[in-house]
Write a protein that holds these residues in place. Structure first.
Motif, short mmCIF file in Angstrom:
data_model
loop_
_atom_site.label_atom_id
_atom_site.label_comp_id
_atom_site.label_asym_id
_atom_site.label_seq_id
_atom_site.Cartn_x
_atom_site.Cartn_y
_atom_site.Cartn_z
N PRO A 67 21.52 -1.56 -4.19
CA PRO A 67 21.44 -0.78 -5.75
C PRO A 67 20.34 -0.33 -5.67
CG PRO A 67 20.64 -3.27 -5.95
CD PRO A 67 21.37 -2.90 -4.34
N PHE A 68 21.13 0.36 -6.73
CA PHE A 68 19.99 1.19 -6.83
C PHE A 68 19.67 1.98 -9.26
CE2 PHE A 68 23.44 4.63 -6.51
CZ PHE A 68 22.68 6.36 -7.41
N SER A 69 19.05 2.78 -9.02
CA SER A 69 18.72 2.88 -10.42
C SER A 69 17.93 4.70 -10.60
CB SER A 69 17.83 1.93 -11.48
OG SER A 69 18.25 0.91 -11.46
N LEU A 70 19.39 5.03 -12.08
CA LEU A 70 18.95 6.92 -11.65
C LEU A 70 19.09 6.56 -13.37
CD1 LEU A 70 19.83 9.83 -10.49
CD2 LEU A 70 22.40 9.23 -11.26
N GLN A 71 17.99 7.42 -14.29
CA GLN A 71 17.20 7.54 -15.37
C GLN A 71 18.72 9.37 -15.07
OE1 GLN A 71 13.58 8.43 -16.98
NE2 GLN A 71 13.52 6.08 -17.44
N ILE A 72 19.50 9.08 -16.69
CA ILE A 72 19.73 10.05 -17.34
C ILE A 72 19.03 10.31 -18.64
CG2 ILE A 72 22.10 10.54 -17.79
CD1 ILE A 72 23.19 8.84 -15.16
N ASP A 73 19.31 11.96 -18.46
CA ASP A 73 18.78 12.35 -20.12
C ASP A 73 20.24 13.01 -20.84
OD1 ASP A 73 18.98 13.70 -22.74
OD2 ASP A 73 17.21 14.80 -21.31
N PRO A 74 20.96 12.23 -21.84
CA PRO A 74 22.61 12.66 -21.85
C PRO A 74 23.03 14.37 -22.02
CG PRO A 74 21.96 11.06 -23.36
CD PRO A 74 21.28 10.89 -22.09
N THR A 75 22.00 14.49 -22.88
CA THR A 75 21.94 15.98 -23.59
C THR A 75 22.21 16.93 -22.62
OG1 THR A 75 19.23 15.92 -24.31
CG2 THR A 75 20.44 14.68 -25.99
N THR A 76 21.48 16.74 -21.01
CA THR A 76 21.59 17.40 -20.20
C THR A 76 23.61 17.96 -20.18
OG1 THR A 76 21.38 16.35 -18.64
CG2 THR A 76 19.45 16.94 -19.41
N PHE A 77 23.94 17.03 -19.79
CA PHE A 77 25.52 17.12 -20.09
C PHE A 77 25.96 17.61 -21.27
CE2 PHE A 77 23.30 14.11 -17.39
CZ PHE A 77 23.96 14.63 -15.73
N SER A 78 27.40 17.89 -20.91
CA SER A 78 28.08 18.90 -22.00
C SER A 78 28.98 17.81 -22.30
CB SER A 78 28.93 20.13 -22.14
OG SER A 78 29.91 20.33 -20.77
N ALA A 79 29.25 16.98 -21.56
CA ALA A 79 30.48 15.33 -21.87
C ALA A 79 29.99 14.83 -21.11
CB ALA A 79 31.69 16.77 -21.47
N PHE A 80 30.90 13.66 -21.76
CA PHE A 80 30.61 12.32 -20.53
C PHE A 80 31.20 13.10 -18.79
CE2 PHE A 80 32.37 8.03 -19.85
CZ PHE A 80 31.50 7.17 -19.56
#
Length: 162
Positions: free
Chosen positions: A12-25
């Motif tokens: 396993p590994f973890s990934l922190q994501i800022d959803p505002t940096t993407f235009s769509a899911f």
């Protein structure tokens, strides 16, 4: 605003994501898959779970972030302040209809009743004393029970619920 995705499996590994940096899911999913392939030795069906988040209502995460997360971000950017949008989420209001659904913020049913009565009833055509005998609290509560949802003082028309 962020959420953390953790892959499940033997590596396993973890990934922190800022959803505002993407235009769509779909763009976010593509990024997650690319990062997973780069960091994981497993190539078979990987599973993900959201393990942490900040600035995102838990209800969106619990229901599976998906497209609703991007609708939430869009509502924050284009509609109201975050308190109104979070209250809409908690009230199960369709966020793409938030502009139509939002009635306003009221202290109680009486304040709601005063606003609704002034909009829906024509008090100009009756005696001034009539308002002394009108029960604004009961009127506001009756309309609320039949037509609205509320969270933290923010009132929404229930016809726009999910």
């Amino acid at each position: 605003m962020f959420f953390t995705i953790t892959t499940l499996g033997s590596n396993p590994f973890s990934l922190q994501i800022d959803p505002t940096t993407f235009s769509a899911f779909s763009d976010c999913l593509k990024f997650i898959k690319e990062q997973t392939l780069a960091h994981s030795t497993e190539r078979s069906s990987l599973e993900y779970c959201v393990t942490d988040w900040e600035g995102i209502p838990a209800k969106l995460i619990e229901n599976g972030a998906g497209d609703s997360l991007w609708t939430y971000i869009d509502a924050l950017e284009n509609s109201f302040n975050s308190d109104v949008v979070k209250s809409a989420v908690m009230s199960d209001i369709n966020l793409s209809m938030i502009n139509e659904a939002y009635v306003g913020m009221f202290r109680d049913h009486e304040e709601l009743g005063i606003m609704l009565a002034s909009e829906r009833l024509n008090f100009d055509e009756v005696d001034d004393d009539f308002e002394l005998y009108f029960d604004f609290e009961k009127y506001g509560r009756s309309i609320f029970i039949n037509e609205m949802r509320q969270n933290n003082g923010h009132y929404f028309l229930s016809m726009y619920s999910i």
